[in-house]
Design an enzyme around this catalytic site. Structure first.
Site, short mmCIF file in Angstrom:
data_model
loop_
_atom_site.label_atom_id
_atom_site.label_comp_id
_atom_site.label_asym_id
_atom_site.label_seq_id
_atom_site.Cartn_x
_atom_site.Cartn_y
_atom_site.Cartn_z
CG ASP A 54 -108.43 -10.70 -38.26
OD1 ASP A 54 -107.80 -9.64 -38.13
OD2 ASP A 54 -108.97 -11.03 -39.34
CE1 TYR A 142 -96.53 -1.15 -42.71
CE2 TYR A 142 -94.79 0.29 -43.49
CZ TYR A 142 -95.27 -0.60 -42.55
OH TYR A 142 -94.50 -0.94 -41.47
N GLY A 143 -97.47 3.52 -45.47
CA GLY A 143 -96.90 4.66 -44.77
C GLY A 143 -97.97 5.61 -44.27
CB ALA A 144 -101.09 6.88 -45.79
CB ILE A 175 -86.34 -4.41 -38.85
CG1 ILE A 175 -86.72 -3.11 -38.11
CG2 ILE A 175 -85.93 -5.50 -37.88
CD1 ILE A 175 -85.63 -2.53 -37.25
#
Length: 238
Positions: A54, A142-144, A175
């Site tokens: 992990d 997520y984008g940050a 994708i």
């Protein structure tokens, strides 16, 4: 000379395709992932070494690094959308958990893994991290996190490049054929994302794998500190 390649998140999707590309070039490839069954299966199928790790856990990352000698190519491909947290918490607690998960999965995995193998990277090595078009728009937590990944990469390059180690981010567009959207991709959304591209097709995992392979090649030694956008023109730069 055989190269040693480590791909985190190498059991599926983009990470697996990158690992397979280097394995096809007879590199000694190590892939890591959180689940033993998928790690063992993926490693066997592509001819790699599988390590259960992990990458958000510093002790597990350190143990992974201890298994390696020199590292010629590090690909930080671990990441993805955070899973929904448990119910019964306040809205703010849920929001905080989501942001913590996004940053841990998409930024700290790369930071920890890179730091753990830093001493094993020699002149001519490459560090490649997988970013996202989500860093440019509509990306939420997520984008940050992916935007932070690109900012971190720029500082990493300034530190590593004098030692002959290149550091770049591949910012992937849409994708197809991965489990990124966890089965929630509608035909309408798929069509809209394809329509945004200039070449009117979705990206493939092989598009990203070939870009990673190039960035680790002798022809890319003067490319460092960059975010390489691979999205068919859905996002363009000047």
């Amino acid at each position: 000379m055989t190269r040693t390649v480590l791909v985190t998140g190498g059991t599926s999707g983009i990470g697996r395709a990158i690992a397979a590309r280097f394995a096809a070039d007879h590199a000694e490839v190590f892939i890591s992932g959180r689940h033993r069954d998928t790690v063992e299966k993926g490693a066997k199928e592509i001819g790699a070494h599988g390590v259960v790790c992990d990458a958000t856990d510093s002790q597990q990352v350190a143990a992974l690094a201890d298994r390696l000698g020199k590292v010629d190519v590090l690909v930080n491909a671990a990441g993805g959308l955070p899973e929904a947290g448990p119910g019964g918490r306040s809205a703010l607690d849920g929001l905080l958990a989501q942001w913590h998960a996004s940053l841990a999965q998409n930024l700290l995995t790369a930071v920890l893994t890179t730091a753990s193998v830093q001493a094993k990277l020699a002149n001519g090595s490459s560090v490649i991290s997988i970013g996202s078009i989500g860093a440019e728009r509509r990306g939420g937590s997520y984008g940050a996190a992916k935007a932070a990944l690109a900012a971190w990469n720029a500082s990493l390059s300034a530190e590593f490049a004098p030692k002959g180690v290149s550091c770049n981010v591949i910012s992937a567009g849409y994708i197809a054929g991965t489990n990124f959207f966890r089965g929630q991709m509608s035909e309408e959304r798929h069509g809209a994302l394809v329509e945004e591209t200039h070449n009117k097709r979705p990206g493939t995992v092989d598009d990203i794998a070939e870009t990673a392979y190039f960035l680790a090649s002798p022809g890319a030694r003067h490319i460092t500190g960059q975010t390489i956008h691979v999205n068919g023109g859905a996002f363009t730069t000047r």
